[in-house]
Design an enzyme around this catalytic site. Structure first.
Site, PDB file in Angstrom:
ATOM      1  N   ASP A 145       0.874  -1.159   0.000  1.00 48.89           N
ATOM      2  CA  ASP A 145       0.000   0.000   0.000  1.00 48.89           C
ATOM      3  C   ASP A 145       0.923   1.224   0.000  1.00 48.89           C
ATOM      4  O   ASP A 145       2.095   1.115   0.372  1.00 48.89           O
ATOM      5  CB  ASP A 145      -0.866  -0.048   1.267  1.00 48.89           C
ATOM      6  CG  ASP A 145      -1.701   1.201   1.417  1.00 48.89           C
ATOM      7  OD1 ASP A 145      -2.268   1.671   0.416  1.00 48.89           O
ATOM      8  OD2 ASP A 145      -1.775   1.722   2.552  1.00 48.89           O
ATOM      9  N   ARG A 146       0.422   2.364  -0.431  1.00 47.09           N
ATOM     10  CA  ARG A 146       1.316   3.530  -0.443  1.00 47.09           C
ATOM     11  C   ARG A 146       1.171   4.372   0.832  1.00 47.09           C
ATOM     12  O   ARG A 146       2.073   4.411   1.658  1.00 47.09           O
ATOM     13  CB  ARG A 146       1.081   4.400  -1.691  1.00 47.09           C
ATOM     14  CG  ARG A 146       2.247   5.352  -1.947  1.00 47.09           C
ATOM     15  CD  ARG A 146       1.931   6.408  -2.982  1.00 47.09           C
ATOM     16  NE  ARG A 146       1.067   7.449  -2.434  1.00 47.09           N
ATOM     17  CZ  ARG A 146       0.593   8.480  -3.125  1.00 47.09           C
ATOM     18  NH1 ARG A 146       0.876   8.588  -4.408  1.00 47.09           N
ATOM     19  NH2 ARG A 146      -0.177   9.375  -2.551  1.00 47.09           N
ATOM     20  N   ASP A 147       0.030   5.052   0.963  1.00 45.21           N
ATOM     21  CA  ASP A 147      -0.121   6.027   2.043  1.00 45.21           C
ATOM     22  C   ASP A 147      -0.262   5.307   3.395  1.00 45.21           C
ATOM     23  O   ASP A 147      -1.142   4.483   3.581  1.00 45.21           O
ATOM     24  CB  ASP A 147      -1.335   6.916   1.766  1.00 45.21           C
ATOM     25  CG  ASP A 147      -1.172   7.650   0.437  1.00 45.21           C
ATOM     26  OD1 ASP A 147      -0.098   8.235   0.215  1.00 45.21           O
ATOM     27  OD2 ASP A 147      -2.100   7.611  -0.394  1.00 45.21           O
TER      28      ASP A 147
ATOM     29  N   GLU B 124       1.016   8.998   6.370  1.00 49.73           N
ATOM     30  CA  GLU B 124      -0.306   9.385   5.883  1.00 49.73           C
ATOM     31  C   GLU B 124      -0.480  10.897   6.010  1.00 49.73           C
ATOM     32  O   GLU B 124      -0.321  11.474   7.080  1.00 49.73           O
ATOM     33  CB  GLU B 124      -1.363   8.642   6.714  1.00 49.73           C
ATOM     34  CG  GLU B 124      -2.791   8.991   6.387  1.00 49.73           C
ATOM     35  CD  GLU B 124      -3.354   8.174   5.218  1.00 49.73           C
ATOM     36  OE1 GLU B 124      -3.290   6.935   5.270  1.00 49.73           O
ATOM     37  OE2 GLU B 124      -3.854   8.792   4.281  1.00 49.73           O
TER      38      GLU B 124
ATOM     39  N   TYR C 279      -4.825  13.259   1.335  1.00 49.99           N
ATOM     40  CA  TYR C 279      -4.816  13.662  -0.075  1.00 49.99           C
ATOM     41  C   TYR C 279      -3.477  14.229  -0.516  1.00 49.99           C
ATOM     42  O   TYR C 279      -3.372  15.289  -1.099  1.00 49.99           O
ATOM     43  CB  TYR C 279      -5.983  14.615  -0.360  1.00 49.99           C
ATOM     44  CG  TYR C 279      -7.288  14.018   0.109  1.00 49.99           C
ATOM     45  CD1 TYR C 279      -7.719  12.804  -0.422  1.00 49.99           C
ATOM     46  CD2 TYR C 279      -8.050  14.609   1.106  1.00 49.99           C
ATOM     47  CE1 TYR C 279      -8.890  12.205   0.026  1.00 49.99           C
ATOM     48  CE2 TYR C 279      -9.218  14.020   1.562  1.00 49.99           C
ATOM     49  CZ  TYR C 279      -9.631  12.818   1.018  1.00 49.99           C
ATOM     50  OH  TYR C 279     -10.778  12.226   1.467  1.00 49.99           O
TER      51      TYR C 279
ATOM     52  N   THR D 185      -2.615   1.111  -4.704  1.00 52.71           N
ATOM     53  CA  THR D 185      -3.105   2.236  -3.904  1.00 52.71           C
ATOM     54  C   THR D 185      -4.470   2.763  -4.357  1.00 52.71           C
ATOM     55  O   THR D 185      -4.709   2.935  -5.558  1.00 52.71           O
ATOM     56  CB  THR D 185      -2.041   3.383  -3.913  1.00 52.71           C
ATOM     57  OG1 THR D 185      -2.530   4.493  -3.174  1.00 52.71           O
ATOM     58  CG2 THR D 185      -1.676   3.821  -5.308  1.00 52.71           C
TER      59      THR D 185
ATOM     60  N   GLN E  78      -6.802   5.900  -4.691  1.00 50.37           N
ATOM     61  CA  GLN E  78      -6.542   7.340  -4.780  1.00 50.37           C
ATOM     62  C   GLN E  78      -7.858   8.090  -4.958  1.00 50.37           C
ATOM     63  O   GLN E  78      -8.144   8.657  -6.023  1.00 50.37           O
ATOM     64  CB  GLN E  78      -5.563   7.633  -5.919  1.00 50.37           C
ATOM     65  CG  GLN E  78      -4.136   7.159  -5.628  1.00 50.37           C
ATOM     66  CD  GLN E  78      -3.481   7.902  -4.479  1.00 50.37           C
ATOM     67  OE1 GLN E  78      -3.657   9.104  -4.337  1.00 50.37           O
ATOM     68  NE2 GLN E  78      -2.738   7.195  -3.625  1.00 50.37           N
TER      69      GLN E  78
ATOM     70  N   ARG F 150     -11.049  -0.799  -6.405  1.00 53.40           N
ATOM     71  CA  ARG F 150     -10.901  -0.084  -5.143  1.00 53.40           C
ATOM     72  C   ARG F 150     -10.845  -1.084  -3.985  1.00 53.40           C
ATOM     73  O   ARG F 150     -11.751  -1.880  -3.787  1.00 53.40           O
ATOM     74  CB  ARG F 150     -12.071   0.898  -4.953  1.00 53.40           C
ATOM     75  CG  ARG F 150     -11.929   1.750  -3.712  1.00 53.40           C
ATOM     76  CD  ARG F 150     -13.015   2.837  -3.632  1.00 53.40           C
ATOM     77  NE  ARG F 150     -13.145   3.307  -2.268  1.00 53.40           N
ATOM     78  CZ  ARG F 150     -12.293   4.160  -1.685  1.00 53.40           C
ATOM     79  NH1 ARG F 150     -11.276   4.653  -2.352  1.00 53.40           N
ATOM     80  NH2 ARG F 150     -12.463   4.514  -0.431  1.00 53.40           N
TER      81      ARG F 150
ATOM     82  N   ASP G 281      -1.757  -0.852   5.830  1.00 49.45           N
ATOM     83  CA  ASP G 281      -2.018  -0.298   7.159  1.00 49.45           C
ATOM     84  C   ASP G 281      -3.513  -0.244   7.469  1.00 49.45           C
ATOM     85  O   ASP G 281      -3.889   0.252   8.527  1.00 49.45           O
ATOM     86  CB  ASP G 281      -1.381   1.090   7.323  1.00 49.45           C
ATOM     87  CG  ASP G 281      -2.042   2.153   6.473  1.00 49.45           C
ATOM     88  OD1 ASP G 281      -2.472   1.836   5.344  1.00 49.45           O
ATOM     89  OD2 ASP G 281      -2.153   3.303   6.939  1.00 49.45           O
TER      90      ASP G 281
HETATM   91 MG    MG Z   1      -2.808   3.138   3.626  1.00 44.87          MG
HETATM   92 ZN    ZN Z   2     -11.173   2.133 -10.068  1.00 45.14          ZN
END
Ligand code: MG
Ligand code: ZN
Length: 195
Positions: free
Chosen positions: A11-13, A19, A22, A53, A55, A110, A136
């Site tokens: 995962d990214r954020d 975190e 946005y 991720t 977004q 998603r 996370d």
């Molecule tokens: Mg995350």
């Molecule tokens: Zn999508």
């Protein structure tokens, strides 16, 4: 199927970077300690490193897809400076309620949906069962479980309570603790010469 490789799905954020709501500017990025060590360990074990991720900031029009790609290009370079090849990243720009226009969509990509993981597996010839996913949020864990990722790891700190999940997952207090969880069942190197 031959020649499938394992992957480290990140995962990214909240996993790669702290975190920030946005986030889309590189000045906002603070890498989380241990992330490069984990990636280097994974690559030494012949894992691909792939970011997965959500977004929804794109869906909400807080930033554009081009902003997102620009940040990912920057991030890919930062990883390269740390001797890590980011093999790919997948993102879902949709949100079922808050998406504007074309971005308002109940998308299978998603998370907790497994769409991005399935696509990554197909496009990068990944053995999902021998792969590890680090997230996370419980939605990361659920996505991994739905895709059949062999090892599901939750970085502690973001979710206030345990995930209500039928999936088997491991909680780690820090990213360094995930290193020992990397599957080591990669195929042995081909024998050369006579044995
Ligand atoms: Mg995350
Ligand atoms: Zn999508």
């Amino acid at each position: 199927m031959k020649n499938l490789t394992p992957a480290l799905f990140l995962d990214r954020d909240g996993v790669i970077n702290r975190e920030v709501e946005y986030l889309y500017k590189s000045e906002q990025v603070q890498f989380i300690p241990g992330i490069f060590d984990l990636c280097r360990a994974a690559q030494a074990l012949e894992h691909k490193v792939i970011v997965i991720t959500n977004q929804s900031g794109i869906a909400r029009q807080f930033y554009s897809e081009e902003d997102f790609h620009a940040l990912m290009r920057w991030m890919t370079e930062e990883f390269a400076r740390e001797q890590v090849i980011l093999d790919a990243y997948y993102y879902c720009p949709h949100h079922p309620q808050f998406g504007v226009g074309q971005y308002r969509k109940d998308c299978a990509d998603r998370k907790p949906g497994p769409g991005m993981l399935f696509r990554a597996a197909e496009e990068h010839r990944i053995d999902l069962g021998k792969s590890l996913l680090l997230g996370d949020r419980c939605s990361d864990i659920e996505a991994g479980a739905a895709a059949g990722v062999g090892k599901l790891v939750l970085l502690a700190g973001t979710e206030p309570s345990p995930c209500i999940s039928s999936a088997r997952y491991v909680v780690v207090p820090s990213i360094m603790d995930a290193i020992n969880l990397l599957p080591r069942n990669v195929s042995p190197p081909k024998a050369t010469g006579n044995i």
